[in-house]
Design a protein around this motif. Structure first.
Motif, PDB file in Angstrom:
ATOM      1  N   THR A   1      13.549  29.066  32.985  1.00  0.00           N
ATOM      2  CA  THR A   1      14.235  27.965  33.048  1.00  0.00           C
ATOM      3  C   THR A   1      15.892  28.215  33.234  1.00  0.00           C
ATOM      4  O   THR A   1      16.069  29.527  33.450  1.00  0.00           O
ATOM      5  CB  THR A   1      14.091  27.400  31.465  1.00  0.00           C
ATOM      6  N   ASN A   2      16.655  27.217  32.971  1.00  0.00           N
ATOM      7  CA  ASN A   2      18.035  27.452  33.232  1.00  0.00           C
ATOM      8  C   ASN A   2      18.850  26.458  32.250  1.00  0.00           C
ATOM      9  O   ASN A   2      18.403  25.594  31.799  1.00  0.00           O
ATOM     10  CB  ASN A   2      18.419  27.236  34.456  1.00  0.00           C
ATOM     11  N   GLU A   3      19.953  26.786  31.829  1.00  0.00           N
ATOM     12  CA  GLU A   3      20.891  26.051  31.185  1.00  0.00           C
ATOM     13  C   GLU A   3      22.419  25.940  31.602  1.00  0.00           C
ATOM     14  O   GLU A   3      23.019  26.943  32.267  1.00  0.00           O
ATOM     15  CB  GLU A   3      20.869  26.750  29.616  1.00  0.00           C
ATOM     16  N   ALA A   4      22.976  24.912  31.232  1.00  0.00           N
ATOM     17  CA  ALA A   4      24.222  24.803  31.588  1.00  0.00           C
ATOM     18  C   ALA A   4      25.293  25.427  31.064  1.00  0.00           C
ATOM     19  O   ALA A   4      25.199  26.001  29.693  1.00  0.00           O
ATOM     20  CB  ALA A   4      24.683  23.402  31.444  1.00  0.00           C
ATOM     21  N   LEU A   5      26.513  25.961  31.635  1.00  0.00           N
ATOM     22  CA  LEU A   5      27.427  26.765  31.176  1.00  0.00           C
ATOM     23  C   LEU A   5      28.818  26.066  31.137  1.00  0.00           C
ATOM     24  O   LEU A   5      28.840  25.177  32.088  1.00  0.00           O
ATOM     25  CB  LEU A   5      27.543  28.025  31.705  1.00  0.00           C
ATOM     26  N   SER A   6      29.836  26.443  30.219  1.00  0.00           N
ATOM     27  CA  SER A   6      31.010  25.560  30.316  1.00  0.00           C
ATOM     28  C   SER A   6      31.992  26.339  31.366  1.00  0.00           C
ATOM     29  O   SER A   6      32.278  27.209  31.260  1.00  0.00           O
ATOM     30  CB  SER A   6      31.730  25.189  28.889  1.00  0.00           C
ATOM     31  N   ARG A   7      32.548  25.326  32.335  1.00  0.00           N
ATOM     32  CA  ARG A   7      33.528  26.005  33.148  1.00  0.00           C
ATOM     33  C   ARG A   7      34.496  26.536  32.593  1.00  0.00           C
ATOM     34  O   ARG A   7      35.506  27.517  32.808  1.00  0.00           O
ATOM     35  CB  ARG A   7      33.893  24.945  34.378  1.00  0.00           C
ATOM     36  N   ASN A   8      34.868  25.897  31.363  1.00  0.00           N
ATOM     37  CA  ASN A   8      36.092  26.432  30.929  1.00  0.00           C
ATOM     38  C   ASN A   8      35.932  27.773  30.101  1.00  0.00           C
ATOM     39  O   ASN A   8      36.969  28.455  29.582  1.00  0.00           O
ATOM     40  CB  ASN A   8      36.506  25.554  29.463  1.00  0.00           C
ATOM     41  N   GLU A   9      34.748  28.372  29.888  1.00  0.00           N
ATOM     42  CA  GLU A   9      34.405  29.505  29.493  1.00  0.00           C
ATOM     43  C   GLU A   9      34.242  30.913  30.557  1.00  0.00           C
ATOM     44  O   GLU A   9      33.946  31.834  30.390  1.00  0.00           O
ATOM     45  CB  GLU A   9      33.122  29.502  28.467  1.00  0.00           C
ATOM     46  N   LEU A  10      34.405  30.134  31.603  1.00  0.00           N
ATOM     47  CA  LEU A  10      34.273  31.131  32.793  1.00  0.00           C
ATOM     48  C   LEU A  10      35.543  31.373  33.601  1.00  0.00           C
ATOM     49  O   LEU A  10      36.367  30.615  33.622  1.00  0.00           O
ATOM     50  CB  LEU A  10      33.192  30.620  33.775  1.00  0.00           C
ATOM     51  N   THR A  11      35.527  32.653  34.348  1.00  0.00           N
ATOM     52  CA  THR A  11      36.512  32.783  35.178  1.00  0.00           C
ATOM     53  C   THR A  11      35.994  33.652  36.473  1.00  0.00           C
ATOM     54  O   THR A  11      35.317  34.529  36.141  1.00  0.00           O
ATOM     55  CB  THR A  11      37.781  33.217  34.742  1.00  0.00           C
ATOM     56  N   LEU A  12      36.553  33.457  37.687  1.00  0.00           N
ATOM     57  CA  LEU A  12      36.116  34.290  38.831  1.00  0.00           C
ATOM     58  C   LEU A  12      37.245  35.390  39.091  1.00  0.00           C
ATOM     59  O   LEU A  12      38.221  35.229  39.203  1.00  0.00           O
ATOM     60  CB  LEU A  12      36.095  33.249  40.206  1.00  0.00           C
ATOM     61  N   VAL A  13      36.406  36.688  39.051  1.00  0.00           N
ATOM     62  CA  VAL A  13      37.406  37.798  39.343  1.00  0.00           C
ATOM     63  C   VAL A  13      37.605  38.294  40.591  1.00  0.00           C
ATOM     64  O   VAL A  13      36.726  38.304  41.631  1.00  0.00           O
ATOM     65  CB  VAL A  13      36.520  38.906  38.512  1.00  0.00           C
ATOM     66  N   GLN A  14      38.824  38.685  40.919  1.00  0.00           N
ATOM     67  CA  GLN A  14      39.331  39.040  42.284  1.00  0.00           C
ATOM     68  C   GLN A  14      39.497  40.500  42.222  1.00  0.00           C
ATOM     69  O   GLN A  14      39.672  41.275  41.223  1.00  0.00           O
ATOM     70  CB  GLN A  14      40.304  38.275  42.874  1.00  0.00           C
ATOM     71  N   THR A  15      40.135  41.083  43.155  1.00  0.00           N
ATOM     72  CA  THR A  15      40.749  42.544  43.226  1.00  0.00           C
ATOM     73  C   THR A  15      42.294  42.122  43.956  1.00  0.00           C
ATOM     74  O   THR A  15      42.437  40.968  44.926  1.00  0.00           O
ATOM     75  CB  THR A  15      40.152  43.418  44.031  1.00  0.00           C
ATOM     76  N   PRO A  16      43.348  42.832  43.844  1.00  0.00           N
ATOM     77  CA  PRO A  16      43.354  43.982  43.146  1.00  0.00           C
ATOM     78  C   PRO A  16      42.924  44.215  41.830  1.00  0.00           C
ATOM     79  O   PRO A  16      43.634  43.379  40.940  1.00  0.00           O
ATOM     80  CB  PRO A  16      44.836  44.761  43.573  1.00  0.00           C
ATOM     81  N   GLN A  17      42.300  45.094  41.306  1.00  0.00           N
ATOM     82  CA  GLN A  17      42.286  45.274  39.706  1.00  0.00           C
ATOM     83  C   GLN A  17      43.016  46.729  39.483  1.00  0.00           C
ATOM     84  O   GLN A  17      42.811  47.701  40.174  1.00  0.00           O
ATOM     85  CB  GLN A  17      40.697  45.500  39.503  1.00  0.00           C
ATOM     86  N   THR A  18      43.957  46.522  38.564  1.00  0.00           N
ATOM     87  CA  THR A  18      45.125  47.367  38.540  1.00  0.00           C
ATOM     88  C   THR A  18      45.181  48.234  37.249  1.00  0.00           C
ATOM     89  O   THR A  18      45.082  47.411  36.257  1.00  0.00           O
ATOM     90  CB  THR A  18      46.487  46.970  39.014  1.00  0.00           C
ATOM     91  N   PHE A  19      45.473  49.256  37.266  1.00  0.00           N
ATOM     92  CA  PHE A  19      45.248  50.282  35.962  1.00  0.00           C
ATOM     93  C   PHE A  19      46.317  51.403  35.933  1.00  0.00           C
ATOM     94  O   PHE A  19      46.738  51.788  36.882  1.00  0.00           O
ATOM     95  CB  PHE A  19      43.846  50.746  36.046  1.00  0.00           C
ATOM     96  N   ASN A  20      46.407  51.936  34.591  1.00  0.00           N
ATOM     97  CA  ASN A  20      47.060  53.387  34.572  1.00  0.00           C
ATOM     98  C   ASN A  20      46.134  54.451  35.237  1.00  0.00           C
ATOM     99  O   ASN A  20      44.742  54.361  35.049  1.00  0.00           O
ATOM    100  CB  ASN A  20      47.215  53.441  32.953  1.00  0.00           C
TER     101      ASN A  20
END
Length: 224
Positions: free
Chosen positions: A146-165
């Motif tokens: 089965t499946n269930e709805a998710l709230s878009r307000n609780e999601l984000t789409l990740v990109q790069t560059p991912q930057t770190f020490n």
């Protein structure tokens, strides 16, 4: 402060329905990968660029650079079995301290502004991940079929560059590979680090399917 860019180019052509690895597909007359390297070369912080590439593609890349008169200095490093191992190889080539941005080779439209903001935020906070809010509705697929709805307000789409020490990310990558390690943020989070988000860019698309290349061509034309 020293700045580095690890550009990961391990993609094949499978989902692009192409025999050519997608990082070598042409956009505005030259390979995607060249646009990506140029974006980091334009950064005023002058990052040292490390390209992680499948060992069997090194000679082909050299040929492409000759054909396109591409002379931006960068170090070419042997890729690994998974993205995780490729990033680890790239980090191993960094000998000093500083800030490192890890970027997908097939995100050629990343702006100089996003690159600079990523370095500055990571320098202050220890890490920085660009993301954008989803525009589509989303549903979760459950184990029982089965499946269930998710709230878009609780999601984000990740990109790069991912930057770190540099030291933080090197230490995080000492753990064994796990299937849930889909990006650098997931590796750092597994090691106990809080992840800090900044606003990404809608045009910073990842070239994965044929239509993505068409969209990127439109963005490139408008930018030019």
């Amino acid at each position: 402060m020293k700045y580095y860019a690890v550009i990961v180019a391990g993609g094949s052509g499978n989902r692009m329905q192409s025999s050519v690895a997608k990082q070598f597909l042409l956009l505005d007359g030259k390979p995607l990968l060249m646009h990506t390297i140029e974006a980091f070369n334009r950064c005023p912080l002058n990052p040292e660029i490390l390209l992680v590439l499948n060992i069997h593609q090194h000679s082909y890349w050299e040929e492409l650079c000759a054909v396109h008169n591409f002379d931006i200095y960068h170090q070419v490093i042997k890729g690994g079995e998974q993205r995780f191992h490729s990033v680890k190889n790239g980090l191993r080539a960094i000998t000093g301290k500083g800030i490192v941005a890890v970027h997908d080779a097939v995100r050629p439209l990343v702006s100089s502004d996003l690159i600079l903001r990523s370095y500055r935020n990571a320098e202050e906070l220890g890490n920085c991940i660009p993301c954008i809010p989803p525009s589509d509705s989303a549903r979760r697929l459950l184990n029982d079929g089965t499946n269930e709805a998710l709230s878009r307000n609780e999601l984000t789409l990740v990109q790069t560059p991912q930057t770190f020490n540099v030291d933080v990310l090197k230490k995080a990558y000492q753990v064994p590979f796990r299937n849930e390690f889909t990006d650098d943020a997931s590796v750092a989070e597994y090691s106990g680090h809080n992840i800090y988000l900044i606003e990404g860019e809608r045009k910073n698309i990842k070239i994965t399917y044929p239509e993505d290349l068409e969209i990127a061509a439109i963005f490139m034309k408008n930018r030019n």
